[in-house]
Motif scaffolding. Structure first.
Motif, PDB file in Angstrom:
ATOM      1  N   GLU A   1     -10.221  -1.048 -19.539  1.00  0.00           N
ATOM      2  CA  GLU A   1     -11.126  -0.259 -20.372  1.00  0.00           C
ATOM      3  C   GLU A   1     -11.337   1.135 -19.793  1.00  0.00           C
ATOM      4  N   LYS A   2     -11.499   1.217 -18.470  1.00  0.00           N
ATOM      5  CA  LYS A   2     -11.700   2.538 -17.851  1.00  0.00           C
ATOM      6  C   LYS A   2     -10.437   3.377 -17.961  1.00  0.00           C
ATOM      7  N   ASN A   3      -9.281   2.760 -17.733  1.00  0.00           N
ATOM      8  CA  ASN A   3      -8.023   3.498 -17.865  1.00  0.00           C
ATOM      9  C   ASN A   3      -7.867   4.053 -19.276  1.00  0.00           C
ATOM     10  N   LYS A   4      -8.261   3.260 -20.270  1.00  0.00           N
ATOM     11  CA  LYS A   4      -8.158   3.692 -21.663  1.00  0.00           C
ATOM     12  C   LYS A   4      -9.083   4.872 -21.945  1.00  0.00           C
ATOM     13  N   GLN A   5     -10.286   4.834 -21.363  1.00  0.00           N
ATOM     14  CA  GLN A   5     -11.268   5.891 -21.612  1.00  0.00           C
ATOM     15  C   GLN A   5     -10.932   7.181 -20.878  1.00  0.00           C
ATOM     16  N   THR A   6     -10.346   7.066 -19.684  1.00  0.00           N
ATOM     17  CA  THR A   6     -10.121   8.238 -18.836  1.00  0.00           C
ATOM     18  C   THR A   6      -8.687   8.737 -18.834  1.00  0.00           C
ATOM     19  N   GLY A   7      -7.767   7.930 -19.341  1.00  0.00           N
ATOM     20  CA  GLY A   7      -6.360   8.319 -19.280  1.00  0.00           C
ATOM     21  C   GLY A   7      -5.701   7.993 -17.949  1.00  0.00           C
ATOM     22  N   LEU A   8      -6.418   7.302 -17.072  1.00  0.00           N
ATOM     23  CA  LEU A   8      -5.847   6.887 -15.798  1.00  0.00           C
ATOM     24  C   LEU A   8      -4.943   5.673 -16.003  1.00  0.00           C
ATOM     25  N   ASP A   9      -4.172   5.350 -14.970  1.00  0.00           N
ATOM     26  CA  ASP A   9      -3.375   4.114 -15.012  1.00  0.00           C
ATOM     27  C   ASP A   9      -3.486   3.384 -13.682  1.00  0.00           C
ATOM     28  N   THR A  10      -4.718   3.297 -13.179  1.00  0.00           N
ATOM     29  CA  THR A  10      -4.980   2.682 -11.871  1.00  0.00           C
ATOM     30  C   THR A  10      -4.558   1.215 -11.871  1.00  0.00           C
ATOM     31  N   PRO A  11      -3.703   0.807 -10.921  1.00  0.00           N
ATOM     32  CA  PRO A  11      -3.221  -0.575 -10.869  1.00  0.00           C
ATOM     33  C   PRO A  11      -4.044  -1.450  -9.928  1.00  0.00           C
ATOM     34  N   ILE A  12      -3.659  -2.729  -9.843  1.00  0.00           N
ATOM     35  CA  ILE A  12      -4.330  -3.708  -8.977  1.00  0.00           C
ATOM     36  C   ILE A  12      -3.304  -4.330  -8.045  1.00  0.00           C
ATOM     37  N   HIS A  13      -3.705  -4.500  -6.791  1.00  0.00           N
ATOM     38  CA  HIS A  13      -2.951  -5.344  -5.865  1.00  0.00           C
ATOM     39  C   HIS A  13      -3.802  -6.558  -5.555  1.00  0.00           C
ATOM     40  N   VAL A  14      -3.189  -7.735  -5.477  1.00  0.00           N
ATOM     41  CA  VAL A  14      -3.920  -8.959  -5.136  1.00  0.00           C
ATOM     42  C   VAL A  14      -3.498  -9.412  -3.745  1.00  0.00           C
TER      43      VAL A  14
ATOM     44  N   GLY B   1       0.811  -1.211   0.000  1.00  0.00           N
ATOM     45  CA  GLY B   1       0.000   0.000   0.000  1.00  0.00           C
ATOM     46  C   GLY B   1       0.843   1.259   0.000  1.00  0.00           C
ATOM     47  N   LEU B   2       1.927   1.255   0.773  1.00  0.00           N
ATOM     48  CA  LEU B   2       2.823   2.411   0.793  1.00  0.00           C
ATOM     49  C   LEU B   2       3.480   2.626  -0.564  1.00  0.00           C
ATOM     50  N   ALA B   3       3.834   1.541  -1.235  1.00  0.00           N
ATOM     51  CA  ALA B   3       4.437   1.659  -2.568  1.00  0.00           C
ATOM     52  C   ALA B   3       3.450   2.294  -3.544  1.00  0.00           C
ATOM     53  N   PHE B   4       2.190   1.860  -3.512  1.00  0.00           N
ATOM     54  CA  PHE B   4       1.179   2.458  -4.381  1.00  0.00           C
ATOM     55  C   PHE B   4       0.974   3.934  -4.049  1.00  0.00           C
ATOM     56  N   LYS B   5       0.892   4.248  -2.758  1.00  0.00           N
ATOM     57  CA  LYS B   5       0.657   5.633  -2.360  1.00  0.00           C
ATOM     58  C   LYS B   5       1.814   6.530  -2.800  1.00  0.00           C
ATOM     59  N   LYS B   6       3.037   6.092  -2.570  1.00  0.00           N
ATOM     60  CA  LYS B   6       4.206   6.890  -2.921  1.00  0.00           C
ATOM     61  C   LYS B   6       4.292   7.086  -4.439  1.00  0.00           C
ATOM     62  N   LYS B   7       4.038   6.040  -5.205  1.00  0.00           N
ATOM     63  CA  LYS B   7       4.120   6.145  -6.664  1.00  0.00           C
ATOM     64  C   LYS B   7       3.047   7.102  -7.179  1.00  0.00           C
ATOM     65  N   TRP B   8       1.851   7.018  -6.606  1.00  0.00           N
ATOM     66  CA  TRP B   8       0.767   7.926  -6.993  1.00  0.00           C
ATOM     67  C   TRP B   8       1.115   9.365  -6.632  1.00  0.00           C
ATOM     68  N   GLN B   9       1.647   9.577  -5.436  1.00  0.00           N
ATOM     69  CA  GLN B   9       2.019  10.929  -5.014  1.00  0.00           C
ATOM     70  C   GLN B   9       3.116  11.507  -5.911  1.00  0.00           C
ATOM     71  N   ASN B  10       4.110  10.700  -6.224  1.00  0.00           N
ATOM     72  CA  ASN B  10       5.206  11.182  -7.076  1.00  0.00           C
ATOM     73  C   ASN B  10       4.672  11.605  -8.453  1.00  0.00           C
TER      74      ASN B  10
ATOM     75  N   ILE C   1      -5.270   5.045  -5.619  1.00  0.00           N
ATOM     76  CA  ILE C   1      -3.889   4.546  -5.718  1.00  0.00           C
ATOM     77  C   ILE C   1      -3.862   3.113  -6.236  1.00  0.00           C
ATOM     78  N   CYS C   2      -4.922   2.341  -5.973  1.00  0.00           N
ATOM     79  CA  CYS C   2      -5.027   0.978  -6.510  1.00  0.00           C
ATOM     80  C   CYS C   2      -6.380   0.397  -6.140  1.00  0.00           C
ATOM     81  N   VAL C   3      -6.727  -0.701  -6.797  1.00  0.00           N
ATOM     82  CA  VAL C   3      -7.874  -1.522  -6.404  1.00  0.00           C
ATOM     83  C   VAL C   3      -7.304  -2.817  -5.839  1.00  0.00           C
ATOM     84  N   ALA C   4      -7.777  -3.211  -4.649  1.00  0.00           N
ATOM     85  CA  ALA C   4      -7.274  -4.429  -3.994  1.00  0.00           C
ATOM     86  C   ALA C   4      -8.293  -5.549  -4.135  1.00  0.00           C
ATOM     87  N   ALA C   5      -7.875  -6.632  -4.778  1.00  0.00           N
ATOM     88  CA  ALA C   5      -8.724  -7.814  -4.929  1.00  0.00           C
ATOM     89  C   ALA C   5      -8.235  -8.900  -3.987  1.00  0.00           C
ATOM     90  N   ILE C   6      -9.154  -9.764  -3.568  1.00  0.00           N
ATOM     91  CA  ILE C   6      -8.809 -10.801  -2.594  1.00  0.00           C
ATOM     92  C   ILE C   6      -8.900 -12.174  -3.238  1.00  0.00           C
TER      93      ILE C   6
END
Length: 493
Positions: A230-243, A134-143, A204-209
């Motif tokens: 598909e959403k990232n493509k439409q919006t220009g976002l690059d939201t990642p996933i953590h499992v 989570g800290l890695a996602f937060k830091k990368k998003w903040q940067n 910062i990410c979507v967390a799947a279990i």
């Protein structure tokens, strides 16, 4: 005159245990004692008190491994005095850690070459692993936000409401808004479509279990990945996933090798797994693996040199034992893919034995899935006379720890009993558990006999009621049952 008896050698030995003064007084609870006590007395008193704990093997509430081979136990004791953080002093231990990271990363299909090292770390369970991811996602998003000149003070994280409490801890401790997709009756995991709807430019990410704590079910990571692409493509976002594969990370590769949930999916950037669950190691060891070096911001990695050499480290703690890391390496090479596959298949088969026998009783609804973590989650069809908490309480009298709990918000009117099938849970124990559950139900139904009218068609109720009340013996039994129910309600209140 009575002369004092000088203690003999045998007396001294006897007095060091049960006949000594240390057995006649309670152990200190709040303040350190002024005087010392013999090692035998300290051991015996603590040992005896610990006998009041549950038997770990019968603790079906826990996913954590409770039994390992004697050879591994020896390795654990031989390395219990090694501090893992002393990497320069214990280079072989460090190397075993790195071997584990590489083996697990390749098991998750990480993008690494044949002679390339994976990016990951051993942690104190999946809780620390999730904090680091989570800290890695937060830091990368903040940067990224800083570089774009945009606000970076309101990060959020999307999960299902069925997540383990460590995700709530991460959000609270590190000031990240937790957006939870509510589960619903009949669908007890995160809905990928609703999760993607919650994503915005502050996510910062979507967390799947991969293996819900509540019922062991795998969330659909592949569908989540596709919808988010598909959403990232439409919006220009690059939201990642953590499992969060705390429970399922050592199951899916062996039982469901074709299931796409790991680094085969392009948006999955990190994965955590608990070595102390189906990794088959004692608590507490977890692992966090990143897809590539770029997914772990360099400014989170610390380099220390006061232990003899430069040591990169990314952990929330500093000192920790080496034993569980060594035990994990033992299991990986001792069992291999063949051994893990056989153990997971056995767990699944034992789960099916429990499930099918519970279904045969006709008293339960099964809320777990056949494909997932080998867990059997079930609830009563009829709670009018007793509930799941009462069954859990009475199973303790047979030695079993079977937890009862409500489902997450929006489905919390449903109570669940959950049986976790671990590697050390044999077929004999599975059959015995089912027998004891049926015994408890029979006992409860004697205390709370089913109402006479329950299974009678509506149009025949009046006629049958008249016939029943015309029988003096049945009328007497009805009075007794009513009084019993009254006493039960008074005691419950």
């Amino acid at each position: 005159m009575v002369f004092p008896k000088h203690p003999s050698e045998s007396d001294l030995f006897l007095h060091s245990n049960f006949a000594s003064r240390y057995a006649r007084h309670s152990l200190p609870r709040f303040s350190m004692p002024e005087n010392s006590m013999p090692k035998e007395a300290a051991y015996q008193n603590i040992h005896d008190e610990l006998q009041l704990d549950a038997i770990p093997k019968l603790n079906l509430a826990s996913f954590v491994t409770t039994s390992m081979e004697e050879e591994c136990n020896k390795l654990i004791m031989e390395s219990i005095n090694k501090n893992y953080v002393d990497m320069d002093e214990y280079p072989i231990t460090t190397d075993l850690h790195n071997r584990c990271v590489n083996m697990i990363a390749r098991m998750f299909h990480a993008e690494i070459g044949e002679n390339e090292n994976a990016i990951g770390a051993g942690t104190v369970g999946s809780s620390e692993a999730i904090m680091l991811a989570g800290l890695a996602f937060k830091k990368k998003w903040q940067n990224k936000r800083k570089a774009e000149g945009k606000p970076y003070d309101k990060p959020n994280l999307v999960t299902g409401s069925n997540v383990q409490v460590c995700w709530e801890k991460f959000a609270r401790y590190f000031e990240v808004e937790l957006r939870e997709v509510e589960v619903r009756e009949g669908y007890y995991v995160m809905d990928p479509a609703k999760a993607v709807e919650m994503v915005d430019d502050n996510t910062i990410c979507v967390a799947a279990i991969l293996g819900s704590t509540y019922n062991g079910e795998f969330e659909d990571v592949k569908l989540l990945n596709d919808l988010l692409l598909e959403k990232n493509k439409q919006t220009g976002l690059d939201t990642p996933i953590h499992v969060d594969a705390a429970s399922g990370g050592f199951i899916a590769p062996f039982l469901y090798p074709e299931l796409e949930w790991d680094f085969r999916l392009p948006l999955v950037k990190s994965i955590n797994v608990s070595g102390h669950k189906y990794g088959l190691v004692y608590a507490g060891i977890g692992w966090v693996i990143w897809r590539t070096k770029e997914d772990l911001p360099e400014d989170l990695v610390f380099h220390i040199n006061y232990l003899g050499a430069d040591q990169p480290t990314f952990t929330l703690n500093f000192s920790k034992g080496s034993s569980q890391i060594i035990a994990q390496y033992y299991q990986l090479i001792r069992l291999g893919q063949e051994g893990y596959r056989s153990i997971m298949e056995n767990c699944r088969e034992n789960a099916m034995v429990v499930k099918k026998n519970l279904e045969k009783s006709g008293r339960f609804n099964i809320l777990s899935k056949d494909d997932g973590v080998p867990v059997v989650a079930f609830c009563l069809k009829d709670r009018s006379e007793y509930d799941e908490f009462k069954i859990s309480e009475m199973l303790r009298r047979h030695g079993w720890i079977v937890p009862a709990y409500p489902m997450p918000p929006a489905a919390q009117h449903i109570n669940v009993l959950r049986v976790v099938i671990r590697a050390e849970f044999s077929r004999t124990l599975a059959e015995r558990l089912v027998f004891d559950i049926h015994s408890v139900l029979d006992e409860l139904e004697k205390i709370h006999p089913p109402k006479v009218m329950n299974n009678i068609k509506e149009e025949n109720k009046a006629m049958v009621e008249t016939r029943v009340k015309n029988t003096a013996l049945d009328a007497h039994r009805e009075i007794i049952a009513q009084e019993s129910n009254k006493r039960h309600k008074v005691m419950a209140a």
